[in-house]
Design a protein around this motif. Structure first.
Motif, PDB file in Angstrom:
ATOM      1  N   TYR A   9       0.829  -1.204   0.000  1.00  0.00           N
ATOM      2  CA  TYR A   9       0.000   0.000   0.000  1.00  0.00           C
ATOM      3  C   TYR A   9       0.868   1.261   0.000  1.00  0.00           C
ATOM      4  CZ  TYR A   9      -2.477   3.951   1.845  1.00  0.00           C
ATOM      5  OH  TYR A   9      -2.948   5.218   2.030  1.00  0.00           O
ATOM      6  N   ARG A  10       1.876   1.285   0.867  1.00  0.00           N
ATOM      7  CA  ARG A  10       2.731   2.470   0.969  1.00  0.00           C
ATOM      8  C   ARG A  10       3.449   2.773  -0.335  1.00  0.00           C
ATOM      9  NH1 ARG A  10       6.504   2.778   5.942  1.00  0.00           N
ATOM     10  NH2 ARG A  10       6.445   4.941   5.301  1.00  0.00           N
ATOM     11  N   VAL A  11       3.990   1.753  -0.968  1.00  0.00           N
ATOM     12  CA  VAL A  11       4.699   1.949  -2.234  1.00  0.00           C
ATOM     13  C   VAL A  11       3.750   2.512  -3.291  1.00  0.00           C
ATOM     14  CG1 VAL A  11       5.821   0.733  -4.140  1.00  0.00           C
ATOM     15  CG2 VAL A  11       6.500   0.247  -1.785  1.00  0.00           C
ATOM     16  N   MET A  12       2.577   1.917  -3.402  1.00  0.00           N
ATOM     17  CA  MET A  12       1.633   2.391  -4.422  1.00  0.00           C
ATOM     18  C   MET A  12       1.082   3.771  -4.082  1.00  0.00           C
ATOM     19  SD  MET A  12       1.830   0.471  -6.889  1.00  0.00           S
ATOM     20  CE  MET A  12       0.686   1.442  -7.831  1.00  0.00           C
ATOM     21  N   ALA A  13       0.941   4.095  -2.799  1.00  0.00           N
ATOM     22  CA  ALA A  13       0.477   5.432  -2.426  1.00  0.00           C
ATOM     23  C   ALA A  13       1.480   6.487  -2.885  1.00  0.00           C
ATOM     24  CB  ALA A  13       0.260   5.518  -0.920  1.00  0.00           C
ATOM     25  N   VAL A  88      -2.357  11.030   3.693  1.00  0.00           N
ATOM     26  CA  VAL A  88      -3.180   9.878   4.074  1.00  0.00           C
ATOM     27  C   VAL A  88      -2.304   8.660   4.323  1.00  0.00           C
ATOM     28  CG1 VAL A  88      -4.971   8.299   3.263  1.00  0.00           C
ATOM     29  CG2 VAL A  88      -5.235  10.755   2.929  1.00  0.00           C
ATOM     30  N   GLU A  89      -1.277   8.471   3.500  1.00  0.00           N
ATOM     31  CA  GLU A  89      -0.368   7.331   3.688  1.00  0.00           C
ATOM     32  C   GLU A  89       0.302   7.416   5.041  1.00  0.00           C
ATOM     33  OE1 GLU A  89       3.344   5.460   4.187  1.00  0.00           O
ATOM     34  OE2 GLU A  89       3.218   7.597   3.720  1.00  0.00           O
ATOM     35  N   ARG A  90       0.753   8.589   5.435  1.00  0.00           N
ATOM     36  CA  ARG A  90       1.422   8.763   6.722  1.00  0.00           C
ATOM     37  C   ARG A  90       0.472   8.415   7.870  1.00  0.00           C
ATOM     38  NH1 ARG A  90       6.331   8.714   7.959  1.00  0.00           N
ATOM     39  NH2 ARG A  90       6.859  10.310   6.473  1.00  0.00           N
ATOM     40  N   LYS A  91      -0.757   8.896   7.778  1.00  0.00           N
ATOM     41  CA  LYS A  91      -1.747   8.632   8.830  1.00  0.00           C
ATOM     42  C   LYS A  91      -2.105   7.144   8.882  1.00  0.00           C
ATOM     43  CE  LYS A  91      -6.230  10.132  10.474  1.00  0.00           C
ATOM     44  NZ  LYS A  91      -7.385  10.978  10.253  1.00  0.00           N
ATOM     45  N   GLU A 104      -1.371  -3.259  20.319  1.00  0.00           N
ATOM     46  CA  GLU A 104      -2.702  -2.673  20.297  1.00  0.00           C
ATOM     47  C   GLU A 104      -2.806  -1.654  19.166  1.00  0.00           C
ATOM     48  OE1 GLU A 104      -5.704  -2.816  22.104  1.00  0.00           O
ATOM     49  OE2 GLU A 104      -4.842  -4.745  22.633  1.00  0.00           O
ATOM     50  N   PRO A 105      -3.935  -1.612  18.455  1.00  0.00           N
ATOM     51  CA  PRO A 105      -4.063  -0.632  17.379  1.00  0.00           C
ATOM     52  C   PRO A 105      -4.101   0.792  17.920  1.00  0.00           C
ATOM     53  CG  PRO A 105      -6.109  -1.883  17.666  1.00  0.00           C
ATOM     54  CD  PRO A 105      -5.097  -2.478  18.588  1.00  0.00           C
ATOM     55  N   ALA A 106      -3.578   1.708  17.109  1.00  0.00           N
ATOM     56  CA  ALA A 106      -3.605   3.127  17.486  1.00  0.00           C
ATOM     57  C   ALA A 106      -5.031   3.628  17.446  1.00  0.00           C
ATOM     58  CB  ALA A 106      -2.739   3.930  16.516  1.00  0.00           C
TER      59      ALA A 106
END
Length: 110
Positions: A9-13, A88-91, A104-106
């Motif tokens: 996802y990060r690469v494509m973003a 959005v990618e950073r978030k 635990e999820p943020a």
């Protein structure tokens, strides 16, 4: 969740965001200076294909992270707004990283 899901996802973003900026630049030259029509066509087609790949990877990440529909829609649309995909990618990375590492999820931010 596997790290590879987030990495794809990060690469494509990033690729989609950069190509969208290139496309915007080509559009300025095409409509503002009446030059580069052929290059604009090629860049727009490349961005279109890359955006479809981005959609697949973002949807995959969203389904594995169990995002609500509104958040998934915002992440999917971010590839069409210049520079939005960078933010959005950073978030998304900040929120999904704990799921990848098993912690635990943020907390979700609005």
């Amino acid at each position: 969740m596997k790290r590879s899901v987030l990495t794809r996802y990060r690469v494509m973003a990033y690729i989609t965001a950069v190509m969208l900026l290139v496309l915007c630049t080509c559009m300025v030259f095409k409509y503002g200076f009446d030059t580069g029509e052929d290059l604009t066509l090629v860049v727009s087609q490349i961005h279109g294909v890359l955006y479809i790949i981005y959609l697949v990877f973002a949807f995959d990440l969203g389904s594995k992270a169990k995002w609500p529909f509104g958040k998934l829609l915002w992440v999917l649309v971010a590839g069409t707004i210049p520079t939005a995909a960078f933010f959005v990618e950073r978030k998304v990375t900040h929120e999904v990283e704990p799921l990848v590492s098993g912690a635990e999820p943020a907390p979700a931010q609005v």
